[in-house]
Design a protein around this motif. Structure first.
Motif, PDB file in Angstrom:
ATOM      1  N   ASP A  32      33.157  -9.710 -36.075  1.00 30.34           N
ATOM      2  CA  ASP A  32      31.794  -9.161 -36.296  1.00 30.34           C
ATOM      3  C   ASP A  32      31.383  -8.877 -34.827  1.00 30.34           C
ATOM      4  O   ASP A  32      30.561  -8.071 -34.591  1.00 30.34           O
ATOM      5  N   CYS A  33      31.755  -9.647 -34.043  1.00 32.77           N
ATOM      6  CA  CYS A  33      31.418  -9.557 -32.458  1.00 32.77           C
ATOM      7  C   CYS A  33      32.423  -8.201 -32.063  1.00 32.77           C
ATOM      8  O   CYS A  33      31.501  -7.282 -31.334  1.00 32.77           O
ATOM      9  N   ALA A  34      33.417  -8.084 -32.251  1.00 31.72           N
ATOM     10  CA  ALA A  34      34.122  -6.994 -32.071  1.00 31.72           C
ATOM     11  C   ALA A  34      33.607  -5.696 -32.369  1.00 31.72           C
ATOM     12  O   ALA A  34      33.690  -4.363 -31.820  1.00 31.72           O
TER      13      ALA A  34
ATOM     14  N   PRO B  93      35.530   1.969 -26.581  1.00 30.52           N
ATOM     15  CA  PRO B  93      36.183   2.231 -25.189  1.00 30.52           C
ATOM     16  C   PRO B  93      35.856   0.805 -24.584  1.00 30.52           C
ATOM     17  O   PRO B  93      35.501   0.026 -24.994  1.00 30.52           O
ATOM     18  N   VAL B  94      36.700   0.968 -23.621  1.00 32.54           N
ATOM     19  CA  VAL B  94      36.751  -0.237 -22.372  1.00 32.54           C
ATOM     20  C   VAL B  94      36.694   0.166 -21.108  1.00 32.54           C
ATOM     21  O   VAL B  94      36.846   1.324 -20.912  1.00 32.54           O
ATOM     22  N   ARG B  95      35.880  -0.673 -20.483  1.00 30.06           N
ATOM     23  CA  ARG B  95      35.898  -0.604 -18.890  1.00 30.06           C
ATOM     24  C   ARG B  95      36.874  -1.321 -18.282  1.00 30.06           C
ATOM     25  O   ARG B  95      36.579  -2.722 -18.755  1.00 30.06           O
ATOM     26  N   ILE B  96      37.639  -0.938 -17.783  1.00 32.28           N
ATOM     27  CA  ILE B  96      38.740  -1.730 -16.901  1.00 32.28           C
ATOM     28  C   ILE B  96      38.138  -2.125 -15.435  1.00 32.28           C
ATOM     29  O   ILE B  96      37.940  -1.120 -14.705  1.00 32.28           O
ATOM     30  N   GLY B  97      37.560  -3.182 -15.314  1.00 31.07           N
ATOM     31  CA  GLY B  97      36.628  -3.600 -14.086  1.00 31.07           C
ATOM     32  C   GLY B  97      37.280  -4.373 -13.094  1.00 31.07           C
ATOM     33  O   GLY B  97      37.346  -5.691 -13.376  1.00 31.07           O
ATOM     34  N   VAL B  98      37.999  -3.845 -12.120  1.00 31.53           N
ATOM     35  CA  VAL B  98      38.496  -4.554 -11.210  1.00 31.53           C
ATOM     36  C   VAL B  98      37.343  -5.256 -10.095  1.00 31.53           C
ATOM     37  O   VAL B  98      36.523  -4.496  -9.810  1.00 31.53           O
ATOM     38  N   ASN B  99      37.621  -6.518  -9.511  1.00 27.35           N
ATOM     39  CA  ASN B  99      36.500  -7.018  -8.750  1.00 27.35           C
ATOM     40  C   ASN B  99      37.171  -7.716  -7.812  1.00 27.35           C
ATOM     41  O   ASN B  99      38.442  -8.496  -7.622  1.00 27.35           O
ATOM     42  N   TRP B 100      36.716  -7.403  -6.411  1.00 22.36           N
ATOM     43  CA  TRP B 100      37.295  -8.022  -5.050  1.00 22.36           C
ATOM     44  C   TRP B 100      37.494  -9.367  -5.170  1.00 22.36           C
ATOM     45  O   TRP B 100      38.623  -9.999  -4.698  1.00 22.36           O
ATOM     46  N   GLY B 101      36.583 -10.218  -6.106  1.00 19.64           N
ATOM     47  CA  GLY B 101      36.679 -11.545  -6.101  1.00 19.64           C
ATOM     48  C   GLY B 101      37.674 -12.283  -6.791  1.00 19.64           C
ATOM     49  O   GLY B 101      37.822 -13.323  -7.163  1.00 19.64           O
TER      50      GLY B 101
ATOM     51  N   MET C 143      45.800   3.768 -26.271  1.00 18.48           N
ATOM     52  CA  MET C 143      44.202   3.807 -26.082  1.00 18.48           C
ATOM     53  C   MET C 143      44.236   5.265 -25.464  1.00 18.48           C
ATOM     54  O   MET C 143      44.875   5.716 -24.599  1.00 18.48           O
ATOM     55  N   ALA C 144      43.275   6.038 -26.007  1.00 18.82           N
ATOM     56  CA  ALA C 144      43.126   7.435 -25.538  1.00 18.82           C
ATOM     57  C   ALA C 144      42.518   7.582 -24.054  1.00 18.82           C
ATOM     58  O   ALA C 144      41.645   6.624 -23.518  1.00 18.82           O
ATOM     59  N   HIS C 145      42.927   8.656 -23.604  1.00 20.10           N
ATOM     60  CA  HIS C 145      42.726   8.529 -21.750  1.00 20.10           C
ATOM     61  C   HIS C 145      40.973   8.717 -21.742  1.00 20.10           C
ATOM     62  O   HIS C 145      40.536   8.081 -20.899  1.00 20.10           O
ATOM     63  N   ASN C 146      40.234   9.415 -22.663  1.00 19.79           N
ATOM     64  CA  ASN C 146      38.938   9.604 -22.817  1.00 19.79           C
ATOM     65  C   ASN C 146      38.133   8.310 -23.257  1.00 19.79           C
ATOM     66  O   ASN C 146      36.921   8.502 -23.651  1.00 19.79           O
ATOM     67  N   ARG C 147      38.856   7.308 -23.487  1.00 27.87           N
ATOM     68  CA  ARG C 147      38.281   5.985 -24.081  1.00 27.87           C
ATOM     69  C   ARG C 147      38.174   5.023 -22.865  1.00 27.87           C
ATOM     70  O   ARG C 147      37.945   3.478 -23.148  1.00 27.87           O
ATOM     71  N   ILE C 148      38.324   5.340 -21.685  1.00 23.66           N
ATOM     72  CA  ILE C 148      38.464   4.239 -20.531  1.00 23.66           C
ATOM     73  C   ILE C 148      37.728   4.717 -19.353  1.00 23.66           C
ATOM     74  O   ILE C 148      37.794   5.833 -19.005  1.00 23.66           O
ATOM     75  N   VAL C 149      36.960   3.567 -18.968  1.00 26.25           N
ATOM     76  CA  VAL C 149      35.967   3.648 -17.807  1.00 26.25           C
ATOM     77  C   VAL C 149      36.740   3.051 -16.802  1.00 26.25           C
ATOM     78  O   VAL C 149      37.262   1.589 -17.061  1.00 26.25           O
ATOM     79  N   LEU C 150      36.625   3.102 -15.367  1.00 30.20           N
ATOM     80  CA  LEU C 150      37.203   2.200 -14.411  1.00 30.20           C
ATOM     81  C   LEU C 150      36.080   1.864 -13.402  1.00 30.20           C
ATOM     82  O   LEU C 150      35.148   2.668 -13.283  1.00 30.20           O
TER      83      LEU C 150
ATOM     84  N   THR D 105      47.203  -6.938 -23.714  1.00 27.75           N
ATOM     85  CA  THR D 105      47.477  -6.266 -24.824  1.00 27.75           C
ATOM     86  C   THR D 105      46.492  -6.487 -26.175  1.00 27.75           C
ATOM     87  O   THR D 105      46.290  -5.368 -26.981  1.00 27.75           O
ATOM     88  N   MET D 106      46.247  -7.661 -26.283  1.00 31.55           N
ATOM     89  CA  MET D 106      45.456  -8.045 -27.372  1.00 31.55           C
ATOM     90  C   MET D 106      44.096  -7.327 -27.399  1.00 31.55           C
ATOM     91  O   MET D 106      43.510  -6.812 -28.499  1.00 31.55           O
ATOM     92  N   MET D 107      43.504  -7.400 -26.485  1.00 31.35           N
ATOM     93  CA  MET D 107      42.097  -6.658 -26.088  1.00 31.35           C
ATOM     94  C   MET D 107      42.270  -5.377 -26.142  1.00 31.35           C
ATOM     95  O   MET D 107      41.262  -4.542 -26.969  1.00 31.35           O
ATOM     96  N   ILE D 108      43.225  -4.734 -25.617  1.00 33.82           N
ATOM     97  CA  ILE D 108      43.405  -3.077 -25.846  1.00 33.82           C
ATOM     98  C   ILE D 108      43.702  -2.838 -27.352  1.00 33.82           C
ATOM     99  O   ILE D 108      43.180  -1.998 -27.800  1.00 33.82           O
ATOM    100  N   GLU D 109      44.443  -3.507 -28.013  1.00 29.07           N
ATOM    101  CA  GLU D 109      44.767  -3.364 -29.305  1.00 29.07           C
ATOM    102  C   GLU D 109      43.513  -3.653 -30.199  1.00 29.07           C
ATOM    103  O   GLU D 109      43.371  -2.768 -31.194  1.00 29.07           O
ATOM    104  N   THR D 110      42.758  -4.583 -29.819  1.00 26.79           N
ATOM    105  CA  THR D 110      41.457  -4.650 -30.563  1.00 26.79           C
ATOM    106  C   THR D 110      40.361  -3.572 -30.332  1.00 26.79           C
ATOM    107  O   THR D 110      39.817  -2.968 -31.432  1.00 26.79           O
ATOM    108  N   ALA D 111      40.436  -3.022 -29.264  1.00 23.61           N
ATOM    109  CA  ALA D 111      39.387  -1.964 -28.944  1.00 23.61           C
ATOM    110  C   ALA D 111      39.950  -0.714 -29.735  1.00 23.61           C
ATOM    111  O   ALA D 111      39.118   0.128 -30.178  1.00 23.61           O
ATOM    112  N   ILE D 112      41.283  -0.623 -29.734  1.00 23.06           N
ATOM    113  CA  ILE D 112      41.748   0.538 -30.603  1.00 23.06           C
ATOM    114  C   ILE D 112      41.310   0.715 -32.228  1.00 23.06           C
ATOM    115  O   ILE D 112      41.070   1.435 -32.560  1.00 23.06           O
TER     116      ILE D 112
END
Length: 414
Positions: A104-106, A142-150, A197-204, A130-137
């Motif tokens: 229900d959260c997903a 869509p997903v934001r792949i958010g890299v953080n300096w810390g 995952m589709a190219h246009n479903r990704i935010v960086l 992999t599990m998170m991407i497969e769930t998103a699909i």
């Protein structure tokens, strides 16, 4: 010597709930709650406040089973309140388990934020990324792949540092770390696409806390990809420091056409209003001329000619009034967010600035005649006098909005 022209590909368009990111769509302002998501009542209240202030996406922390169990409840509560703002789930470490265990959260979330530096990967069947991407699909999110300096993947950093040390002319550690941020984001996005995952479903996003590093990272990232980009100076700080640092970094990038959605990561003062980060983000975009959210107030800073504080009080009163009215005006009056109001303190620049605004008032300075001419659409319309100038001018502004800006049918939701 003329400046070099850098050609950047336009960003992909990404639909997040009802909100479009990238591809020339208006730059989106988003915010994040700081409530315990397991407290559905408090989180719903803060999401509603952020959306009412103008946040077009709201991110919530999903870090425990108790939090994940309340996400669908929060979504339902917001829907009952007429608030359709999309919710973004912020996942770290255990997101793959929470999304699996709480379908229900997903489903209720409009987007998932994944940090590849701490989600982790393995060659086992239960690889977290992999599990998170497969769930998103599976749920078409869509997903934001958010890299953080810390929280950068240290294995990647070590590998790139080793490669750098073998070069004839090694680069600085800071340069290598910036490249590692970009590599992490792009490699993770590539891995997501390999999984379906589709190219246009990704935010960086590649967030750092230093202004110059952020500018350098995003300039480089934009040249390497056409993903929609989320901008934000992470851990920007508190008060004026956080506002100035965020404005300095994001303004440079936005002026260069980089960025599709922004968040101002301010540390609230104790008991402070979380909506401040929304207003700062809106004001950055509006000041740059990229979007309009609310009427802008022009007011002079004051000097020896304006020893009375009345014009300061009036400017504050008008600005507060405009902000408070915008949730109603936004639904009823087309274009009102482009209105300008001038509140000036003396005869030097008062009449001129007032004429340039839609509505302006030039208050008397020290030693001037106790009269306040009001200008509407560049022409002197009337002169106010007496002790009721503030209320009269506010009424004039309200009447102008009703008369000037076309009415439209009220839209549902926030």
């Amino acid at each position: 010597m003329s400046a070099a022209i850098i050609i950047r590909r336009p960003s992909q368009r990404v639909l997040v709930g009802k909100v479009m990111l990238g591809g020339g769509a208006p730059i989106v302002v988003q915010a994040m709650t700081n409530t315990d998501t397991a407290d559905a009542e408090a989180t719903t209240k803060q999401v509603f406040e952020l959306a009412k202030a103008g946040s077009e996406l709201v991110r919530i922390t999903v870090n425990t089973p108790e939090a994940a169990a309340q996400v669908a409840n929060i979504r339902a509560r917001l829907d009952d309140m007429g608030c359709d703002v999309p919710l973004v789930g912020d996942f770290h470490y255990n997101g793959h388990r929470l999304l699996t265990d709480y379908p229900d959260c997903a489903q209720a979330l409009a987007k998932y934020r994944i940090n590849p530096g701490n989600v982790g990967r393995s060659r086992k069947e239960d690889d977290p990324f992999t599990m998170m991407i497969e769930t998103a699909i599976r749920y078409d999110k869509p997903v934001r792949i958010g890299v953080n300096w810390g929280s950068l993947d240290q294995n990647l950093v070590v590998r790139m540092m080793d490669e750098n040390s073998r070069l004839a002319q090694p680069r600085t550690a800071g340069e290598v770390t910036r490249d590692a941020l970009i590599a992490s984001a792009l490699e993770s996005a590539g891995r997501a696409e390999q999984l379906g995952m589709a190219h246009n479903r990704i935010v960086l996003s590649c967030k750092v806390s230093d202004v110059q590093d952020l500018i350098a990272v995003y300039r480089s990232l934009k040249l390497k990809c056409d993903y929609a980009l989320h901008l934000g100076l992470t851990e920007a700080g508190m008060g004026s420091k956080g506002i100035v640092a965020s404005t300095a970094a994001l303004s440079v990038l936005l002026q260069e056409g980089i960025g599709d959605t922004i968040r101002i990561s301010l540390t609230p003062e104790p008991g402070g209003d979380r909506t401040q980060e929304v207003l700062v983000g809106q004001e950055i975009l509006q000041t740059l001329g990229l979007r309009a959210f609310a009427p802008m107030v022009t007011a002079c800073p004051g000097c020896g000619r304006t020893t009375s504080s009345f014009f300061q009080e009036l400017a504050q009163r008008i600005q507060t009034h405009l902000r408070e009215q915008m949730p109603v005006w936004r639904e009823r009056h087309e274009g009102v967010e482009n209105m300008t109001v001038a509140v000036m303190g003396c005869v030097v620049n008062g009449p001129g600035e007032s004429k340039l605004a839609n509505i302006g008032i030039s208050l008397p300075g020290t030693g001037e005649s106790p009269a306040a001419p009001v200008y509407i659409d560049g022409k002197k319309a009337m002169t106010l006098r007496g002790d009721n100038i503030a209320a009269e001018f506010t009424h004039i502004v309200d009447e102008y909005v009703e008369r000037k800006y076309a009415r439209r049918e009220a839209a549902g939701g926030l």
